[in-house]
Design a protein around this motif. Sequence first.
Motif, PDB file in Angstrom:
ATOM      1  N   GLN A  73      44.479  49.861  30.199  1.00 28.24           N
ATOM      2  CA  GLN A  73      44.501  49.595  28.810  1.00 28.24           C
ATOM      3  C   GLN A  73      43.253  50.283  28.203  1.00 28.24           C
ATOM      4  O   GLN A  73      42.158  50.297  29.002  1.00 28.24           O
ATOM      5  CB  GLN A  73      44.332  48.221  28.373  1.00 28.24           C
ATOM      6  CG  GLN A  73      45.916  47.582  28.672  1.00 28.24           C
ATOM      7  CD  GLN A  73      45.869  45.958  27.843  1.00 28.24           C
ATOM      8  OE1 GLN A  73      44.430  45.426  28.002  1.00 28.24           O
ATOM      9  NE2 GLN A  73      46.873  45.392  27.908  1.00 28.24           N
ATOM     10  N   GLY A  74      43.495  51.281  27.259  1.00 37.06           N
ATOM     11  CA  GLY A  74      42.227  51.745  26.497  1.00 37.06           C
ATOM     12  C   GLY A  74      41.674  50.994  25.315  1.00 37.06           C
ATOM     13  O   GLY A  74      42.419  50.516  24.586  1.00 37.06           O
ATOM     14  N   CYS A  75      40.422  51.072  24.949  1.00 38.74           N
ATOM     15  CA  CYS A  75      39.842  50.272  24.054  1.00 38.74           C
ATOM     16  C   CYS A  75      38.918  51.303  23.346  1.00 38.74           C
ATOM     17  O   CYS A  75      38.141  52.052  24.357  1.00 38.74           O
ATOM     18  CB  CYS A  75      39.325  48.981  24.265  1.00 38.74           C
ATOM     19  SG  CYS A  75      38.371  48.216  23.030  1.00 38.74           S
ATOM     20  N   ALA A  76      38.765  51.354  22.088  1.00 37.92           N
ATOM     21  CA  ALA A  76      37.964  52.378  21.321  1.00 37.92           C
ATOM     22  C   ALA A  76      36.918  51.428  20.399  1.00 37.92           C
ATOM     23  O   ALA A  76      37.533  50.683  19.744  1.00 37.92           O
ATOM     24  CB  ALA A  76      38.591  53.381  20.583  1.00 37.92           C
ATOM     25  N   LEU A  77      35.792  51.890  20.411  1.00 39.60           N
ATOM     26  CA  LEU A  77      34.713  51.163  19.613  1.00 39.60           C
ATOM     27  C   LEU A  77      33.901  52.314  18.882  1.00 39.60           C
ATOM     28  O   LEU A  77      33.707  53.322  19.567  1.00 39.60           O
ATOM     29  CB  LEU A  77      33.824  50.172  20.503  1.00 39.60           C
ATOM     30  CG  LEU A  77      34.768  49.182  21.015  1.00 39.60           C
ATOM     31  CD1 LEU A  77      34.857  49.523  22.535  1.00 39.60           C
ATOM     32  CD2 LEU A  77      33.977  47.644  20.851  1.00 39.60           C
ATOM     33  N   ALA A  78      33.293  51.972  17.860  1.00 43.89           N
ATOM     34  CA  ALA A  78      32.354  52.738  17.166  1.00 43.89           C
ATOM     35  C   ALA A  78      31.062  52.654  18.042  1.00 43.89           C
ATOM     36  O   ALA A  78      30.552  51.620  18.196  1.00 43.89           O
ATOM     37  CB  ALA A  78      32.095  52.462  15.750  1.00 43.89           C
ATOM     38  N   ALA A  79      30.332  53.816  18.388  1.00 45.05           N
ATOM     39  CA  ALA A  79      29.311  53.586  19.504  1.00 45.05           C
ATOM     40  C   ALA A  79      28.020  52.967  18.706  1.00 45.05           C
ATOM     41  O   ALA A  79      27.299  52.270  19.456  1.00 45.05           O
ATOM     42  CB  ALA A  79      28.822  55.044  19.896  1.00 45.05           C
ATOM     43  N   ARG A  80      27.743  52.989  17.502  1.00 41.30           N
ATOM     44  CA  ARG A  80      26.571  52.578  16.916  1.00 41.30           C
ATOM     45  C   ARG A  80      26.650  51.060  16.678  1.00 41.30           C
ATOM     46  O   ARG A  80      25.948  50.317  16.884  1.00 41.30           O
ATOM     47  CB  ARG A  80      26.460  53.408  15.660  1.00 41.30           C
ATOM     48  CG  ARG A  80      25.608  54.596  16.130  1.00 41.30           C
ATOM     49  CD  ARG A  80      25.161  55.273  14.654  1.00 41.30           C
ATOM     50  NE  ARG A  80      24.924  56.752  14.865  1.00 41.30           N
ATOM     51  CZ  ARG A  80      24.688  57.623  13.929  1.00 41.30           C
ATOM     52  NH1 ARG A  80      24.752  57.409  12.686  1.00 41.30           N
ATOM     53  NH2 ARG A  80      24.194  58.884  14.103  1.00 41.30           N
ATOM     54  N   SER A  81      27.963  50.807  15.918  1.00 37.52           N
ATOM     55  CA  SER A  81      28.156  49.564  15.428  1.00 37.52           C
ATOM     56  C   SER A  81      28.830  48.757  16.549  1.00 37.52           C
ATOM     57  O   SER A  81      29.000  47.255  16.427  1.00 37.52           O
ATOM     58  CB  SER A  81      29.023  49.212  14.150  1.00 37.52           C
ATOM     59  OG  SER A  81      30.068  50.090  14.320  1.00 37.52           O
TER      60      SER A  81
END
Length: 316
Positions: free
Chosen positions: A184-192
Amino acid sequence: MRSRLRALFEGARAGTGTPRGFAARVLAALLLVGVLPTLVVGVAGFLTVSTHLTASARAALQASGRHYGQAVAQRLEQSQQGLRALGREVLAGRSLDGSAMLADRMEALFVIDDAGSVRQLAGGLPRPALVERLRTSRAQLAWDGDRPAHVALLHRMGDGRRLVAIPRAETLWGDVDTLPYGMQGCALAARSLAPLHCPGAATREIVERLTGDMQPDGAHFEATAAGGESLAAASELFLGRFQTDQSWLIVATLPEDIALRAVRSFREFFPGLVLLVALCTTMLGLREVRRRTAALERLGAATERITRSDFGPDID
C-alpha cells in the motif's frame, strides 16, 4: 547409538588408560574439532543470512515505494500537460463539455483571476482556504491537509488568470492493482506530515514514527495496520519540477508475512539443517572411533585373560 555413547562415557569414567577411555577421548576430540565449529558456523551463518535477508526485504520495499512515487510524479506531469491543453481551449472561448480529459481525469476545474474571483468550469470548488492559497501561489502544485485532501494543479494562462484543476484520486494515485502484491502506498506532505493519500494504512502511527526520524536516505520502521504488523519504508519525492520547494513523503507498507516470507522460510529450515549435519558428523565419528578401537579392545581383553593365566584362544 545411545548405547555406544553410554559405553564410551562409562569407559571415560573408568579410566583414561582403558580402550574405552581412549575411544571416549578420541570422540570428545572429534566433537570439539568437528561438531562444535559446525554449530558455531551455523549460528553465525544463521544470524548473518537472516540480517541480510531482512535488509534486502526492506531495501526492496523502499525501492517499490520510490517507484510508486515516480509513477505519481509522472501522472502529475501528464495532468499538467492536459491542463495546459485545457487552458488553450478556455482562452479560445471553446466549450469543455465534450472534453474526455476533463470527464475522465479531473474532479474539478475553475479559473481564478488576480482579484480573487472564481469561475467554476466543472465539478465543485474546494475549501475557501485552498482557493485563497491557489490565488496567491506561484507554484504549479498546491494541496491541503484536510480529509479528504485535495491536490491542485495550476496553470497561468496568457491573460494572467489561473486555471486550476483537481485531478481525480484514481488519476493521481493510481489503482491498487498496479502496486506489488500486498503493498500500500501512502503520501504525506514532508513538512507538516499531513496525510494526502493513505488508504488502509496506519496513518497516525506512520506520522508518529516519521516525526523526527526521517533520514536523507529514507526511513524504515514497523507499523500496525488492521491486518497486523507491517514493514514500512519512507522516501522523499521532490516536486521542484512543479516550481515548488516543498516535497512529499511516499511511505510503502507491506505485511510482514509477505515482506519477510524468505526470512521466515530460511529460519524454519536452516537450524534443522545445521543439527542434521552435526548429527551426521557425530554418527560418522562414532563409527570411525568404534572401528579404529575395536582391535585395541580385543588386545585389552586378551591381556586380561593372560593376567588370569588363561592362554587358550589366540589374539586375532
